[in-house]
Design a protein around this motif. Structure first.
Motif, PDB file in Angstrom:
ATOM      1  N   ARG A 135       0.675  -1.333   0.014  1.00  0.00           N
ATOM      2  CA  ARG A 135      -0.071   0.051   0.052  1.00  0.00           C
ATOM      3  C   ARG A 135       0.931   1.361   0.012  1.00  0.00           C
ATOM      4  O   ARG A 135       1.749   1.525   0.681  1.00  0.00           O
ATOM      5  CB  ARG A 135      -0.858  -0.116   1.343  1.00  0.00           C
TER       6      ARG A 135
ATOM      7  N   ASN B  35      -1.507   7.164   2.417  1.00  0.00           N
ATOM      8  CA  ASN B  35      -2.912   6.831   2.675  1.00  0.00           C
ATOM      9  C   ASN B  35      -3.009   6.311   4.111  1.00  0.00           C
ATOM     10  O   ASN B  35      -2.612   5.369   4.560  1.00  0.00           O
ATOM     11  CB  ASN B  35      -3.271   5.320   1.780  1.00  0.00           C
TER      12      ASN B  35
ATOM     13  N   SER C  42      -2.996  -4.700  -1.678  1.00  0.00           N
ATOM     14  CA  SER C  42      -3.724  -3.314  -2.418  1.00  0.00           C
ATOM     15  C   SER C  42      -4.018  -3.612  -3.851  1.00  0.00           C
ATOM     16  O   SER C  42      -3.406  -4.359  -4.557  1.00  0.00           O
ATOM     17  CB  SER C  42      -2.377  -2.485  -2.389  1.00  0.00           C
TER      18      SER C  42
ATOM     19  N   ARG D 178     -16.581   8.606   2.905  1.00  0.00           N
ATOM     20  CA  ARG D 178     -16.506   7.383   2.431  1.00  0.00           C
ATOM     21  C   ARG D 178     -17.828   7.058   2.828  1.00  0.00           C
ATOM     22  O   ARG D 178     -18.084   6.692   3.826  1.00  0.00           O
ATOM     23  CB  ARG D 178     -15.251   6.301   2.773  1.00  0.00           C
TER      24      ARG D 178
ATOM     25  N   GLY E 251      -7.384   8.405   0.759  1.00  0.00           N
ATOM     26  CA  GLY E 251      -7.609   6.973  -0.177  1.00  0.00           C
ATOM     27  C   GLY E 251      -8.282   7.107  -1.323  1.00  0.00           C
ATOM     28  O   GLY E 251      -8.112   6.181  -2.485  1.00  0.00           O
TER      29      GLY E 251
ATOM     30  N   TYR F 146      -6.463   7.108  -4.886  1.00  0.00           N
ATOM     31  CA  TYR F 146      -5.797   5.954  -5.309  1.00  0.00           C
ATOM     32  C   TYR F 146      -6.624   5.075  -6.343  1.00  0.00           C
ATOM     33  O   TYR F 146      -7.741   5.100  -6.245  1.00  0.00           O
ATOM     34  CB  TYR F 146      -5.087   5.029  -4.191  1.00  0.00           C
ATOM     35  N   ARG F 147      -6.000   4.625  -7.307  1.00  0.00           N
ATOM     36  CA  ARG F 147      -6.598   3.805  -8.100  1.00  0.00           C
ATOM     37  C   ARG F 147      -7.436   2.527  -7.324  1.00  0.00           C
ATOM     38  O   ARG F 147      -6.706   1.889  -6.496  1.00  0.00           O
ATOM     39  CB  ARG F 147      -5.990   3.093  -9.117  1.00  0.00           C
ATOM     40  N   HIS F 148      -8.559   2.414  -7.227  1.00  0.00           N
ATOM     41  CA  HIS F 148      -9.121   1.483  -6.208  1.00  0.00           C
ATOM     42  C   HIS F 148      -9.373   0.401  -6.979  1.00  0.00           C
ATOM     43  O   HIS F 148      -8.935  -0.062  -8.100  1.00  0.00           O
ATOM     44  CB  HIS F 148     -10.621   1.874  -5.625  1.00  0.00           C
ATOM     45  N   TYR F 149      -9.897  -0.866  -6.425  1.00  0.00           N
ATOM     46  CA  TYR F 149     -10.088  -2.191  -6.909  1.00  0.00           C
ATOM     47  C   TYR F 149     -10.669  -1.931  -8.631  1.00  0.00           C
ATOM     48  O   TYR F 149     -11.963  -1.175  -8.481  1.00  0.00           O
ATOM     49  CB  TYR F 149     -10.837  -3.238  -5.897  1.00  0.00           C
TER      50      TYR F 149
ATOM     51  N   ARG G 205     -18.706   1.872  -4.767  1.00  0.00           N
ATOM     52  CA  ARG G 205     -17.668   0.880  -4.899  1.00  0.00           C
ATOM     53  C   ARG G 205     -17.742   0.403  -6.357  1.00  0.00           C
ATOM     54  O   ARG G 205     -16.591   0.328  -7.091  1.00  0.00           O
ATOM     55  CB  ARG G 205     -17.795  -0.197  -3.912  1.00  0.00           C
TER      56      ARG G 205
ATOM     57  N   LYS H 221     -16.025   3.235  -8.779  1.00  0.00           N
ATOM     58  CA  LYS H 221     -14.657   2.825  -8.998  1.00  0.00           C
ATOM     59  C   LYS H 221     -14.143   1.697  -9.642  1.00  0.00           C
ATOM     60  O   LYS H 221     -13.203   1.828 -10.302  1.00  0.00           O
ATOM     61  CB  LYS H 221     -14.318   3.034  -7.452  1.00  0.00           C
TER      62      LYS H 221
END
Ligand code: TXA
Ligand code: MG
Length: 349
Positions: free
Chosen positions: A62, A66, A151, A199, A232, A235-238, A337, A340
């Motif tokens: 990670r 963050n 991550s 969030r 957070g 960042y490119r999330h899942y 979610r 993203k």
């Protein structure tokens, strides 16, 4: 080698449980222990130890700017780590702790700086999961814990997800079965007069508004240029390995558009997946039709979401079309979610 301790969360008297004591002893020695919470599994370390916290970032892969959420069992301990809490912050704490709410509060500077990534604030939460609470009581430490995934993977809602991602990289895993809510905690900054939702999660926006009135929603999604309030978010999330599309809309138009997009994937020769609900599985044609829950029970959709996203990667889906949901209640966090995961490929039916 990573230890795996199986604990039934329903067991009476978890506080004295020898397996939990053993897990706590690793935390006290500066080790890494994954544990279930009511949202997702967390990867815990002593939040006052720079070394221990640094090893969380290494295990997860990670980015170190963050910040992490600090988990505490005893509300009377909070003033040890945190300065003054605003009135609305106290109202939210009373109403929703223990539970899936993280409050961003001013810290006192006595936690490892790696936890807060140099910010003047820290995210704090008191989880409600009996195994998490027993572990926190047993170690007598503030425990920094991000979600216990590598991550770039969806957060783990089952012990096996943690095992697949992190075994060999951490000291132990408390296996307490499936988590409850299925999406992460709601993060709310209460350092200003009006609370800011950073969030969406287990505690819904409607529940927050009902408790304290006006809430500013800042999900950091609007613009890449504007500095996000929650680190957070930048960042490119899942995102699944395949190309994912999220279709919003209603009734027949939605169903039709989802199938059209799936058909486009077939024409391109892709392995096609559709993410839907159990009620609608029969209405589609694709290589993989994965229901994440029941349309009639929004909570079940949040609960099953991350498992279904992991499934698409496991089966090698190259083109994924997800049905969108109305952005209300817990489904607001599900949509957050999914947007993203789709990296912004949102199509209106
Ligand atoms: O449900 C959860 O919150 C889980 C379980 C394990 O408790 N934890 C979790 O942690 O989701 P993580 O690290 O995956 O997400 C922490 C989120 C990130 O979006 C981070 O940017 C935000 O909280 N955050 C942490 N400290 C913050 C701070 N001081 N200010 C703003 N955002 C903060
Ligand atoms: Mg996470």
């Amino acid at each position: 080698e990573t230890q795996r301790w199986r604990i039934d969360p329903e067991t009476f008297g978890l506080d004295g449980n020898p397996l939990i004591q053993e897990a706590a002893s690793y935390l006290k020695k500066g080790g890494l222990v994954a544990f279930p919470t009511e949202t997702v599994y967390g990867l815990g370390a002593n939040a006052t130890s720079r070394e221990a916290v640094a090893s969380i970032f290494r295990a997860k892969g990670r980015p170190s700017d963050n910040p992490l959420i600090v988990h505490i069992a005893d509300p009377t301990q909070i003033s040890h780590w945190v300065g003054e809490i605003s009135e609305k912050g106290r109202t939210l704490a009373h109403r929703f702790w223990p539970g899936p709410l993280t409050l961003v509060l001013p810290h006192r500077g006595n936690l490892a700086p790696e936890v807060t990534a140099g910010l003047p604030t820290v995210g704090i939460r008191i989880p409600s999961h009996p195994v998490a609470l027993a572990l926190l009581k047993a170690c007598q430490l503030p425990v920094a814990a991000p979600s216990a995934n590598r991550s770039g993977k969806p957060s783990p809602t089952q012990a096996d997800h943690v095992w697949k991602d992190l075994s060999g990289r951490i000291d132990g895993l408390l296996d307490g079965g499936m988590t409850g809510v299925g999406v992460e905690s709601t993060v709310v900054d209460v350092t200003a007069e009006t609370p800011v939702l950073l969030r969406p999660g287990g505690i819904t926006l409607e529940m927050l508004q009902e408790a304290v009135g006006e809430i500013v929603v800042d999900l950091g999604l609007e613009s890449e240029i504007k500095a996000p309030r929650s680190p957070g978010m930048k960042y490119r999330h899942y995102a699944p390995h395949g190309t994912m599309w999220l279709v919003t809309g209603e009734a027949d138009a939605l169903t039709r558009r989802v199938q059209e997009l799936a058909d486009e994937g077939f024409r391109k020769g892709k392995t096609v997946g559709i993410l839907t609900t159990e009620e609608k599985v029969q209405e589609y044609q694709a290589d993989w039709i994965i229901p994440c829950g029941r349309k009639s029970e929004p909570e079940s959709i949040a609960k099953g979401l991350y498992q279904s996203l992991r499934t698409f990667d496991e089966v090698g889906a190259e083109w994924i079309v997800a049905e969108g949901f109305p952005s209300e209640g817990v489904l607001f966090s599900v949509m957050n979610r999914l947007i993203k995961a789709a990296e912004g490929r949102v199509i209106k039916a």
